[in-house]
Scaffold this active site. Structure first.
Site, PDB file in Angstrom:
ATOM      1  N   ASP A 167       0.778  -1.340  -0.106  1.00 16.94           N
ATOM      2  CA  ASP A 167       0.117   0.037   0.083  1.00 16.94           C
ATOM      3  C   ASP A 167       0.808   1.284   0.094  1.00 16.94           C
ATOM      4  OD1 ASP A 167      -2.461  -0.963  -0.275  1.00 16.94           O
ATOM      5  OD2 ASP A 167      -3.210  -0.577   2.028  1.00 16.94           O
ATOM      6  N   GLY A 171       1.641   2.702  -2.648  1.00 18.87           N
ATOM      7  CA  GLY A 171       1.531   3.586  -3.732  1.00 18.87           C
ATOM      8  C   GLY A 171       2.249   3.148  -5.005  1.00 18.87           C
ATOM      9  N   ASP A 184       5.593  -3.314 -12.228  1.00 23.42           N
ATOM     10  CA  ASP A 184       4.912  -2.953 -11.156  1.00 23.42           C
ATOM     11  C   ASP A 184       4.874  -4.290 -10.350  1.00 23.42           C
ATOM     12  OD1 ASP A 184       3.474  -1.531  -9.021  1.00 23.42           O
ATOM     13  OD2 ASP A 184       1.703  -2.165 -10.060  1.00 23.42           O
ATOM     14  N   GLY A 191       3.493  -5.678  -3.197  1.00 21.44           N
ATOM     15  CA  GLY A 191       4.377  -5.282  -1.681  1.00 21.44           C
ATOM     16  C   GLY A 191       4.310  -6.557  -0.662  1.00 21.44           C
ATOM     17  N   ASP A 215       1.706  14.279   0.513  1.00 19.06           N
ATOM     18  CA  ASP A 215       0.285  15.149   0.706  1.00 19.06           C
ATOM     19  C   ASP A 215      -0.258  14.978   2.067  1.00 19.06           C
ATOM     20  OD1 ASP A 215      -0.224  12.632  -0.842  1.00 19.06           O
ATOM     21  OD2 ASP A 215      -2.048  13.171  -0.310  1.00 19.06           O
ATOM     22  N   GLY A 272       9.219 -48.180   3.420  1.00 18.98           N
ATOM     23  CA  GLY A 272       7.676 -48.195   4.046  1.00 18.98           C
ATOM     24  C   GLY A 272       7.699 -47.658   5.485  1.00 18.98           C
ATOM     25  N   SER A 332       7.260 -47.173   9.600  1.00 16.98           N
ATOM     26  CA  SER A 332       7.924 -47.783  10.647  1.00 16.98           C
ATOM     27  C   SER A 332       6.698 -48.945  11.090  1.00 16.98           C
ATOM     28  CB  SER A 332       8.196 -46.784  11.874  1.00 16.98           C
ATOM     29  OG  SER A 332       8.504 -47.577  13.083  1.00 16.98           O
ATOM     30  N   GLY A 338       7.203 -53.934   8.584  1.00 16.93           N
ATOM     31  CA  GLY A 338       8.066 -55.090   8.291  1.00 16.93           C
ATOM     32  C   GLY A 338       8.952 -55.285   7.564  1.00 16.93           C
ATOM     33  N   SER A 397      12.671 -44.202   4.644  1.00 22.59           N
ATOM     34  CA  SER A 397      13.309 -43.390   3.446  1.00 22.59           C
ATOM     35  C   SER A 397      11.594 -42.760   3.110  1.00 22.59           C
ATOM     36  CB  SER A 397      14.086 -44.078   2.406  1.00 22.59           C
ATOM     37  OG  SER A 397      13.307 -45.391   2.165  1.00 22.59           O
TER      38      SER A 397
HETATM   39  N1  LIG Z   1      -3.144  10.261  -0.284  1.00 22.75           N
HETATM   40  C1  LIG Z   1      -2.215   9.915  -1.180  1.00 22.75           C
HETATM   41  N2  LIG Z   1      -2.738   8.402  -1.298  1.00 22.75           N
HETATM   42  C2  LIG Z   1      -1.759   7.599  -2.200  1.00 22.75           C
HETATM   43  C3  LIG Z   1      -0.893   8.043  -2.458  1.00 22.75           C
HETATM   44  N3  LIG Z   1      -0.211   7.063  -3.291  1.00 22.75           N
HETATM   45  C4  LIG Z   1      -1.283   5.962  -3.258  1.00 22.75           C
HETATM   46  N4  LIG Z   1      -2.233   6.466  -2.502  1.00 22.75           N
HETATM   47  C5  LIG Z   1      -3.464   5.439  -1.969  1.00 22.75           C
HETATM   48  O1  LIG Z   1      -2.761   4.245  -1.332  1.00 22.75           O
HETATM   49  C6  LIG Z   1      -3.464   3.164  -1.721  1.00 22.75           C
HETATM   50  C7  LIG Z   1      -2.751   2.023  -2.097  1.00 22.75           C
HETATM   51  O2  LIG Z   1      -1.951   2.438  -3.053  1.00 22.75           O
HETATM   52  P1  LIG Z   1      -1.506   1.240  -4.210  1.00 22.75           P
HETATM   53  O3  LIG Z   1      -0.921   2.002  -5.364  1.00 22.75           O
HETATM   54  O4  LIG Z   1      -2.393   0.352  -4.613  1.00 22.75           O
HETATM   55  O5  LIG Z   1      -0.385   0.514  -3.485  1.00 22.75           O
HETATM   56  P2  LIG Z   1       0.663  -0.442  -3.851  1.00 22.75           P
HETATM   57  O6  LIG Z   1       1.855  -0.218  -3.115  1.00 22.75           O
HETATM   58  O7  LIG Z   1       0.554  -0.566  -5.208  1.00 22.75           O
HETATM   59  O8  LIG Z   1       0.114  -1.692  -3.061  1.00 22.75           O
HETATM   60  P3  LIG Z   1       0.683  -3.195  -3.038  1.00 22.75           P
HETATM   61  O9  LIG Z   1       0.875  -3.475  -4.530  1.00 22.75           O
HETATM   62  O10 LIG Z   1      -0.913  -4.105  -2.949  1.00 22.75           O
HETATM   63  O11 LIG Z   1       1.524  -3.468  -2.319  1.00 22.75           O
HETATM   64  C8  LIG Z   1      -4.708   3.526  -2.590  1.00 22.75           C
HETATM   65  O12 LIG Z   1      -5.553   3.998  -1.998  1.00 22.75           O
HETATM   66  C9  LIG Z   1      -3.977   4.804  -3.359  1.00 22.75           C
HETATM   67  O13 LIG Z   1      -4.742   5.677  -3.572  1.00 22.75           O
HETATM   68  C10 LIG Z   1      -0.454   9.510  -2.394  1.00 22.75           C
HETATM   69  O14 LIG Z   1       0.546   9.851  -2.731  1.00 22.75           O
HETATM   70  N5  LIG Z   1      -1.187  10.038  -1.636  1.00 22.75           N
HETATM   71 MG   LIG Z   2       0.248  -2.312  -6.344  1.00 20.29          MG
END
Ligand SMILES: Nc1nc2c(ncn2[C@@H]2O[C@H](COP(=O)(O)OP(=O)(O)OP(=O)(O)O)[C@@H](O)[C@H]2O)c(=O)[nH]1
Ligand SMILES: [Mg+2]
Lengths: 341, 628
Positions: free
Chosen positions: B26, B28, B102, B105, B160, B460, B462, B465, B534
């Protein structure tokens, strides 16, 4: 060169007469003595040279690693490039595997003409397979719908042919840039017995060390053109001067609008509805398939250079014209699970 | 003329950068790729419309479009909002073309991350600005480093969500640099980004005025990767022998590194034979020279024995050739790696090489990079191992050459790719341990004893036989004046194998030693009767492969588990059931039944005497012993 090397096997017809397939290994090799030092290949820009070399490596790997490979030949631009590269890969030997065309009987007439001419011109063995049961059940793209037609006449037909000839590896020309589930494909895509693809359980594929080991009944789909993009394909066709089906070039052709797409009236089977009158339009195709399912685009591109230039400004994808992918969400992945190429 | 312009533009060509995105769940990664594809305008209108529909259905971003859905193409991925397998995507700018992988994770899918990383030149390692450096960040960085990636972009993402805070960014960069110091990266370039909103992705953001460096795309377009490919020596793995007729014999393959010209001298690494390149053949005409990456067919001046798997080099720049080497190994299968077990290896174009991991020197903790003792490697673990192959193989250390220093490990039964290896160094030169030829051979010794030597292998559960039947068979053969020896599991464990326990690794080693002993005795002309549980097919087959095909007779002593438990002659089953003994076959350790034993002995309705007699009949039928 000898053109007689071409053998067109229409397995549908032969099957009806109780034909048991007996496919001879290509015994005929041909050799061209060419001692001239090349200038031509150096004209290919490096990105295309790299793609060509990568595809050649994959193709040789298959021939070295499998007992009975086949190349799926769909007559389209990707197949044209794949075949062109394959001939380079094994030069000066003849192509060490046959081509297989799974014919739904609904391809454009120009495609079939082009197919037979190509096999003849290149002296390659071509197997044409039709799902006879499907034909007898009257499956067709218009009444049966694209989903059923595709499953029976393409997917099932392909599986039949692979089983019939005991092919253990089949080349396909699909590219990763075509569609998002294609982007997830390995180059060597493993299929368990029954041709099943399990995208969650693909073999790791590191470096160029492909694992070609199979157990009884298992098969491999090999995507030798995985890393080419649509633009690469056209640029390569342009520079290598590869013949393609004329339908890719714009021309005045009779069309009707159906389900939001521009469909060419290729023969009477389209069965025009009362509100449909064919009109002549300057059109071409970005992808070719069964004619009632292939949408044309308006275009003035009459040369390869025009097409490449048009590609640079295209705003919609090539699949947009295909009616078969919009059946339902994730439909490509679903078809692939079932054994579609 | 527009057509001329088109041709010229295509001709000019572009170089390509292959990179991956990686990092923790996650962070991103997919969103960033989606963003790059979108902003570099390779997404078509119909695909954008589909994205909007998908976002409404599966999106994780409220009402906004979820760029990750451009990349997460599998139904399961979209439903779960995660990446499971690698996606390969392409985009082009005016300056470069890019192929990006890509990667997922989740730790569970690490092997897919490694798949993506193996061919990449650069890695974008993402970090969630709120979370900082995580274990998975470290694991991926370590794998990138092992796989030879030398350039890293440290993308501190979701900037952000931390209000574009400079201190936060600096702290994460500091943490990461401290960790990455020992990983051998040539460059690590930190960039604060927001994949979701596009800050510093293809344009400089005005929300991070404190950041002076390039935006991501500018950097990817300009990083110099060519000069990395230091002039490497010539390597050509022979892929396929092209022999269309008697007048042509060419060696097809792709130049792995360096270059070669017609007339140059070459050596076949394994055999040491030398000759010269005659022609470099392609359909477009002969080439004066072939460079790294070119797929060509080489013909040679002399007819020497070369096949698929051979590695060609220049005589003064030879690769290593040996049957033992040390390597890093990433384990990728649910079944752990067991030292001593036989696997299939593929190194370059040399496929189907039998071999084994003879020792796991240590396992590496990805978090701390500490070396830990290990008897096995589980899924996603990384170890440093000794590898032995049945034949000498040619290679270079992976650090020197990614193409000729890598290998994969394949399971002999399932054919799954179970491991990926990077060779560190040769352990010895195979040529130094040539076998001592013996003047009296196996057949002479056997002839003297008037019998055919063989290994009769009873396997075979234990209590099935095995020992009882083996003993009677031994007596009967003795009575027939045969020269035999009986090796029994329990007895071996008192001597040769007394240092071994009952873990999977120890059981494998137990059988390996017994197999070698049995082979030596068979070489001495004896009929070797072996009685061992074995439990693993792999090890029984390992012994089978030590001798000629007709010399190994596997006898499956098939007694149902319930019956063995009922008999329980040594009281072991009751101990195992009460947990007093661990790893007991049939109770908490597996028994893999033989698939094609030479003889299947079903014990239920017969006496040991009858069963032994049946075995003798088999031996007679195979002309191992002569009937009266
Ligand atoms: N606010 C914000 N949210 C982000 C940003 N980048 C990604 N997200 C959010 O983070 C969540 C996960 O993003 P993914 O791109 O699916 O993450 P990932 O790294 O590809 O995840 P896996 O491949 O499953 O490991 C999503 O809901 C995105 O919208 C960012 O720069 N800012
Ligand atoms: Mg991903």
């Amino acid at each position: 060169m000898q053109q007689s090397g071409c053998r067109v096997v229409r397995s549908c017809l032969l099957l009806r007469q109780g034909y048991r397939p007996k496919r001879k290994r290509c015994a005929k090799w041909h050799l061209t003595n060419n001692n001239s030092v090349s200038k031509k290949n150096h004209m290919l820009p490096k990105h295309l040279r790299r793609l060509e070399a990568e595809s050649i490596e994959i193709m040789r790997e298959v021939v070295a690693g499998f007992k009975n490979p086949v190349m799926l030949y769909s007559i389209g631009k990707d197949s044209s490039v794949m075949l062109h590269v394959a001939i380079k890969a094994f030069y000066p030997a003849k192509l060490p595997f046959p081509l297989l065309h799974v014919d739904t009987t609904w391809k454009f007439r120009e495609m079939i003409t082009f197919r037979d001419e190509t096999a003849k011109r290149l002296g390659v063995e071509l197997i044409v397979h039709v799902n006879k049961e499907g034909l007898e059940r009257g499956i067709n793209p218009i009444d049966s719908g694209s989903a059923l037609h595709t499953r029976v006449m393409k997917t099932d037909a392909l599986k039949q042919a692979l089983d019939l000839y005991h092919f253990d590896a089949a080349f396909g020309g699909a590219r990763r840039d075509e569609e998002k589930s294609r982007a997830k494909e390995r180059i060597f895509s493993f299929r368990s017995a029954g041709h099943v693809w399990d995208p969650r359980n693909q073999r790791p594929e590191l470096w160029n060390l492909f694992n070609t080991q199979l157990l009884q009944g298992e098969t491999m789909r090999v995507f030798a053109m995985s890393n080419w993009t649509e633009l690469d394909i056209w640029e390569y066709i342009m520079l290598e001067k590869i013949p393609v089906v004329p339908l890719y070039f714009a021309k005045q052709r009779p069309v009707v609008r159906r389900s939001g797409a521009t469909i060419m009236v290729d023969d009477k089977r389209l069965r025009l509805q009362s509100n449909e009158t064919p009109e002549m339009r300057m059109i071409r195709f970005r992808t070719l398939g069964c004619y009632p399912l292939s949408g044309a685009i308006d275009s003035d591109a009459t040369t390869i250079e025009d097409i490449v230039a048009e590609m640079h400004t295209a705003t919609v994808s090539e699949r947009q014209g295909r009616l078969i992918d919009t059946d339902e969400a994730a439909s490509m992945e679903k078809k692939k699970w079932e054994g579609y190429f | 003329m527009p057509s001329k312009a088109t041709i010229d533009r295509v001709q000019a060509g572009k170089d390509q950068l292959q990179f991956i995105t990686c990092g923790s769940v996650d962070d991103g990664k997919s969103t960033l790729i989606g963003r790059l594809l979108h902003d570099s305008k390779v997404i078509y209108e119909d695909q954008l419309a589909a994205l909007a529909r998908d976002s409404a259905k599966h999106g994780t971003t409220g009402n906004d479009v979820d760029f990750a859905l451009l990349v997460d193409g599998l139904e399961a991925e979209r439903e779960q909002g995660i990446t499971i397998d690698v996606a390969y995507r392409f985009f082009t700018t005016l300056r470069r073309s890019f192929m990006v992988a890509d990667t997922p994770g989740h730790e569970q899918y690490t092997r897919n991350m490694a798949t993506g990383a193996s061919n990449a030149q650069l890695a974008i390692i993402l970090i969630d600005a709120r979370k900082g450096v995580l274990v998975q960040t470290k694991r991926h960085s370590f794998i990138c480093s092992l796989l030879g990636i030398r350039h890293v972009v440290l993308a501190v993402n979701k900037i952000d969500l931390v209000k574009y805070n400079k201190e936060r960014f600096d702290r994460i960069v500091g943490d990461y640099m401290a960790f990455a110091a020992g990983l051998g990266f040539t460059s690590v370039v930190p960039i604060p980004i927001s994949a979701r909103y596009g800050d510093n992705v293809i344009n400089q953001s005005d929300k991070t005025k404190w950041y002076q460096g390039p935006c991501l795309l500018d950097y990817l377009e300009s990083i110099d990767i060519q000069s990395d490919v230091a002039r490497q020596v010539f390597r050509f793995p022979v892929q396929w022998v092209n022999r269309p007729n008697l007048d042509f014999r060419g060696y097809a393959g792709s130049v792995a590194s360096g270059s070669i010209s017609a007339g140059d001298e070459i050596v076949v690494a394994a055999s040491g034979r030398t000759t010269r390149v005659k022609r470099i053949v392609t359909q477009d005409g002969n080439l004066p020279r072939a460079d790294a990456g070119d797929a060509v067919t080489i013909t040679l001046e002399d007819e020497i024995d070369i096949g698929r798997g051979d590695l060609l080099a220049r005589p003064n720049e030879r690769p290593e050739v040996t049957d033992q080497f040390a390597a890093h190994l990433i384990w990728m299968d649910n079944d752990p790696l067991v030292a001593g077990r036989n696997y299939i290896f593929r190194i370059g174009t040399r496929t189907g090489v039998a071999g084994s991991i003879t020792a796991i020197k240590h396992r590496i903790d990805v978090n701390t990079r500490e070396h830990l003792a290990a008897r096995k490697l589980s899924l996603n673990e990384i170890g440093f191992c000794n590898v032995a192959t049945a034949l000498p193989v040619a290679f270079d250390p992976y650090e020197v050459n990614r193409k000729t220093g890598s290998f994969i490990v394949i399971d002999r039964f399932t054919n799954r790719t179970v491991g990926a290896g990077m060779i560190a160094f040769p352990l010895r030169r195979a040529t130094n341990i040539a076998r001592q030829p013996l003047s009296v051979g196996k057949s002479e010794r056997a002839a003297l004893k008037n019998q055919k030597p063989c290994i009769i292998w009873f396997t075979g559960l234990s209590g099935a036989g095995k020992s009882t039947i083996a003993n009677i068979v031994d007596q009967k053969l003795f009575a027939m004046s045969c020269h035999t020896i009986l090796l029994d599991g329990d007895n071996m464990r008192h001597g040769l194998n007394r240092d071994l326990g009952f873990s999977e690794a120890d059981r494998v080693e137990n059988i390996r030693r017994v197999g070698e002993v049995a082979k030596l005795m068979a070489d001495g002309g004896l009929i070797v009767i072996c009685s061992f549980i074995s439990p693993y097919r792999a090890e029984r087959d390992m012994v089978r492969n030590l001798v000629a095909r007709e010399e190994f007779i596997e006898i499956f002593v098939d007694t149902p588990l319930e019956e063995c438990v009922r008999r329980d002659p040594k009281g072991l089953y009751s101990k195992a059931k009460s947990g007093k003994i661990k790893n007991f076959t049939g109770i908490d350790a597996p028994y893999e039944i033989p698939m094609r034993p030479e003889f299947h002995l079903r014990t239920m309705d017969q006496t040991p005497e009858q069963l032994a007699e049946a075995v003798i009949d088999v031996l007679k039928a195979r002309a191992i012993v002569h009937g009266h």
